[in-house]
Scaffold this active site. Structure first.
Site, PDB file in Angstrom:
ATOM      1  N   HIS A  36      21.593 -13.774  13.340  1.00 15.12           N
ATOM      2  CA  HIS A  36      21.771 -12.535  12.554  1.00 15.12           C
ATOM      3  C   HIS A  36      23.513 -12.227  14.389  1.00 15.12           C
ATOM      4  O   HIS A  36      23.697 -11.461  14.284  1.00 15.12           O
ATOM      5  CB  HIS A  36      20.144 -12.293  13.418  1.00 15.12           C
ATOM      6  CG  HIS A  36      20.855 -10.516  13.741  1.00 15.12           C
ATOM      7  ND1 HIS A  36      21.554  -9.836  12.785  1.00 15.12           N
ATOM      8  CD2 HIS A  36      19.823 -10.034  15.034  1.00 15.12           C
ATOM      9  CE1 HIS A  36      21.031  -8.644  13.728  1.00 15.12           C
ATOM     10  NE2 HIS A  36      20.114  -9.131  14.822  1.00 15.12           N
ATOM     11  N   HIS A  62      21.818  -9.863  22.077  1.00 18.39           N
ATOM     12  CA  HIS A  62      20.861  -8.942  22.401  1.00 18.39           C
ATOM     13  C   HIS A  62      19.338  -8.926  21.971  1.00 18.39           C
ATOM     14  O   HIS A  62      19.024  -7.748  22.503  1.00 18.39           O
ATOM     15  CB  HIS A  62      21.660  -7.665  21.023  1.00 18.39           C
ATOM     16  CG  HIS A  62      21.556  -7.711  19.766  1.00 18.39           C
ATOM     17  ND1 HIS A  62      22.096  -8.935  19.390  1.00 18.39           N
ATOM     18  CD2 HIS A  62      20.885  -7.444  19.193  1.00 18.39           C
ATOM     19  CE1 HIS A  62      21.537  -8.835  17.916  1.00 18.39           C
ATOM     20  NE2 HIS A  62      21.028  -8.000  18.010  1.00 18.39           N
ATOM     21  N   ASP A  63      18.887  -9.896  21.329  1.00 18.48           N
ATOM     22  CA  ASP A  63      17.311  -9.626  20.508  1.00 18.48           C
ATOM     23  C   ASP A  63      16.978 -10.880  21.124  1.00 18.48           C
ATOM     24  O   ASP A  63      15.752 -11.251  21.261  1.00 18.48           O
ATOM     25  CB  ASP A  63      17.544 -10.630  19.380  1.00 18.48           C
ATOM     26  CG  ASP A  63      17.554  -9.192  17.616  1.00 18.48           C
ATOM     27  OD1 ASP A  63      17.431  -8.191  18.303  1.00 18.48           O
ATOM     28  OD2 ASP A  63      18.159  -9.039  17.147  1.00 18.48           O
ATOM     29  N   GLU A  66      14.278  -9.308  22.942  1.00 16.64           N
ATOM     30  CA  GLU A  66      13.266  -8.518  22.749  1.00 16.64           C
ATOM     31  C   GLU A  66      12.070  -9.213  21.755  1.00 16.64           C
ATOM     32  O   GLU A  66      11.281  -8.866  21.104  1.00 16.64           O
ATOM     33  CB  GLU A  66      13.794  -7.221  21.545  1.00 16.64           C
ATOM     34  CG  GLU A  66      13.250  -6.197  20.984  1.00 16.64           C
ATOM     35  CD  GLU A  66      14.026  -5.771  20.056  1.00 16.64           C
ATOM     36  OE1 GLU A  66      14.911  -4.932  20.598  1.00 16.64           O
ATOM     37  OE2 GLU A  66      14.166  -5.110  18.867  1.00 16.64           O
ATOM     38  N   ASP A  67      13.008 -10.246  21.234  1.00 14.98           N
ATOM     39  CA  ASP A  67      12.507 -11.183  20.029  1.00 14.98           C
ATOM     40  C   ASP A  67      11.873 -12.399  20.428  1.00 14.98           C
ATOM     41  O   ASP A  67      11.188 -13.704  19.959  1.00 14.98           O
ATOM     42  CB  ASP A  67      13.188 -11.351  19.119  1.00 14.98           C
ATOM     43  CG  ASP A  67      13.442  -9.828  18.391  1.00 14.98           C
ATOM     44  OD1 ASP A  67      12.261  -9.151  18.534  1.00 14.98           O
ATOM     45  OD2 ASP A  67      14.073  -9.824  17.842  1.00 14.98           O
TER      46      ASP A  67
END
Ligand code: ZN
Length: 182
Positions: A36, A62-63, A66-67
């Site tokens: 992704h 970017h993730d 957050e993840d």
């Protein structure tokens, strides 16, 4: 793009690959998660013609906050304040309930920096593409349609920074409307 820029990009790619190594997307084939952020960076470069190394590196990362368990300090140490700022701009606060996060994405989109807006545009493009061609297995048609409606609302606040990315998003939404009939 010089050797320093390439180093940053591959460092970011390797860092993200390590952080996401045990995660899978929720699609039928359980695609490795790292596909992704790579797709987001590819979309930025290929469709958005983005050449800024900080923007592309932040797209790869970017993730991560957050993840995964990545801490902002780690990103700052490895990649500096500029890239950290972009990653934070594209990070939801996971402790907030999902509906709040979804609402805040719509509300805050127009206040983002131009670089963060481009990353978010590419992120939504990739997610909508996934919903249309390779959706999460547990998602009903209704959830898929609702995702597209929500993404369109977020994109409203991201317009004006990259016409090529916007055009690609708009085309996907047309495809989505044909698929879901609205
Ligand atoms: Zn993403």
């Amino acid at each position: 793009m010089d050797s320093d820029d390439l180093t940053i990009l591959f460092k970011a790619l390797y860092f993200a690959a390590k952080k996401h190594k045990d995660q899978r997307r929720k699609d039928e084939g359980a695609t490795p998660y790292i596909n992704h952020p790579i797709a987001v960076a590819k979309t930025l470069v290929e469709t958005g013609k983005v050449t800024n190394v900080h923007t592309i590196a932040a797209a790869l990362l970017h993730d991560t906050i957050e993840d995964t368990h990545t801490k902002p300090d780690e990103i700052e140490e490895e990649f500096g304040k500029k890239i950290l700022a972009l990653v934070l701009e594209t990070t939801d606060k996971k402790w907030q309930p999902k509906p709040v996060r979804k609402f805040l994405q719509i509300k805050n989109a127009s206040n983002k920096s131009n670089a963060a807006k481009q990353i978010k545009l590419a992120d939504k493009i990739c997610n909508v593409q996934d919903v249309l061609t390779n959706p999460p297995v547990k998602w009903s048609n209704r959830q898929q349609r609702d995702y597209l409606i929500w993404a369109e609302m977020v994109i409203k606040g991201l317009r004006g920074v990259n016409p090529d990315l916007e055009r690609m998003f708009d085309e996907l939404i047309i495809t989505g409307k044909q698929k879901f009939g609205r």
